[in-house]
Design a protein around this motif. Sequence first.
Motif, PDB file in Angstrom:
ATOM      1  N   LYS A   1       0.794  -1.044  -0.059  1.00 31.30           N
ATOM      2  CA  LYS A   1       0.025   0.239  -0.149  1.00 31.30           C
ATOM      3  C   LYS A   1       1.021   1.332   0.080  1.00 31.30           C
ATOM      4  CE  LYS A   1      -3.934   2.016   2.360  1.00 31.30           C
ATOM      5  NZ  LYS A   1      -4.605   2.071   3.687  1.00 31.30           N
ATOM      6  N   MET A   2       2.174   1.120   0.719  1.00 37.35           N
ATOM      7  CA  MET A   2       3.106   2.233   0.783  1.00 37.35           C
ATOM      8  C   MET A   2       3.771   2.312  -0.500  1.00 37.35           C
ATOM      9  SD  MET A   2       3.804   2.012   4.847  1.00 37.35           S
ATOM     10  CE  MET A   2       4.723   3.477   4.941  1.00 37.35           C
ATOM     11  N   GLY A   3       3.686   1.605  -1.552  1.00 40.90           N
ATOM     12  CA  GLY A   3       4.443   1.471  -2.661  1.00 40.90           C
ATOM     13  C   GLY A   3       5.959   1.075  -2.540  1.00 40.90           C
ATOM     14  N   LYS A   4       6.218   0.051  -1.286  1.00 40.00           N
ATOM     15  CA  LYS A   4       7.580  -0.128  -1.180  1.00 40.00           C
ATOM     16  C   LYS A   4       7.822  -1.577  -2.022  1.00 40.00           C
ATOM     17  CE  LYS A   4       7.276   0.928   3.720  1.00 40.00           C
ATOM     18  NZ  LYS A   4       8.130   2.077   3.792  1.00 40.00           N
ATOM     19  N   THR A   5       9.051  -1.820  -2.509  1.00 41.84           N
ATOM     20  CA  THR A   5       9.495  -3.048  -3.103  1.00 41.84           C
ATOM     21  C   THR A   5       9.437  -4.099  -1.940  1.00 41.84           C
ATOM     22  OG1 THR A   5      10.853  -1.578  -4.656  1.00 41.84           O
ATOM     23  CG2 THR A   5      11.364  -4.005  -4.397  1.00 41.84           C
ATOM     24  N   VAL A   6       8.674  -5.225  -2.320  1.00 42.08           N
ATOM     25  CA  VAL A   6       8.679  -6.234  -1.404  1.00 42.08           C
ATOM     26  C   VAL A   6       9.561  -7.547  -2.059  1.00 42.08           C
ATOM     27  CG1 VAL A   6       7.258  -7.887  -0.236  1.00 42.08           C
ATOM     28  CG2 VAL A   6       6.541  -5.537  -0.323  1.00 42.08           C
TER      29      VAL A   6
END
Length: 191
Positions: A66-71
């Motif tokens: 949701k926060m746009g982080k790379t996972v």
Amino acid sequence: MPKTDIRRRMLAQRAAFPLSAIKDASRRIQRTFITCDLFIQARSIALYAPIRNEVETGEVLAAALKMGKTVLFPSVAPEGLLFRTVETVHHLCPGAYGISEPTAERGIVDPEAADIIVVPGVAFDRSGRRIGYGKGYFDRALHRLEGSGRLVGFCFDFQLVDEIAGEPHDVQMDMIITERQIVVLPRKSDL
């Protein structure tokens, strides 16, 4: 106490831990992590898919996406753990040892590129030492990153013991989060 005895005792305790307690404690651990500055400031994060009553990571995954982080999630390969990108839970499928892992077409990323790597464990101690299942996958993949401030162990409070007899190949955590406490270890550069 030898590692094998600690491993056996902790796995038995975790297996007996009621599902409702696992859900509640996992929720508290994840919420503590999601609200900490380390997570908020991270651009990329590596998680694990829980097995055998490990601390769940689904809320962290949802918040990171949701926060746009790379996972990233690990996948087992003949040469060891490979970390692959995940943009949805649907990019995970059963892999080695029945653990959910990214599909083979997902991009591979060096774990050194992750700002945070969340690591499961059978037991941890207050010095950051960890006992896993004994295969050494995380130890080999992450050894060069210990002391960098990026390795975070998730465990239930009963899995945090006073001392584990460490070995040179064991990777040490920088932070350990349980449902009741946070243990922060000094970075190597701080010593």
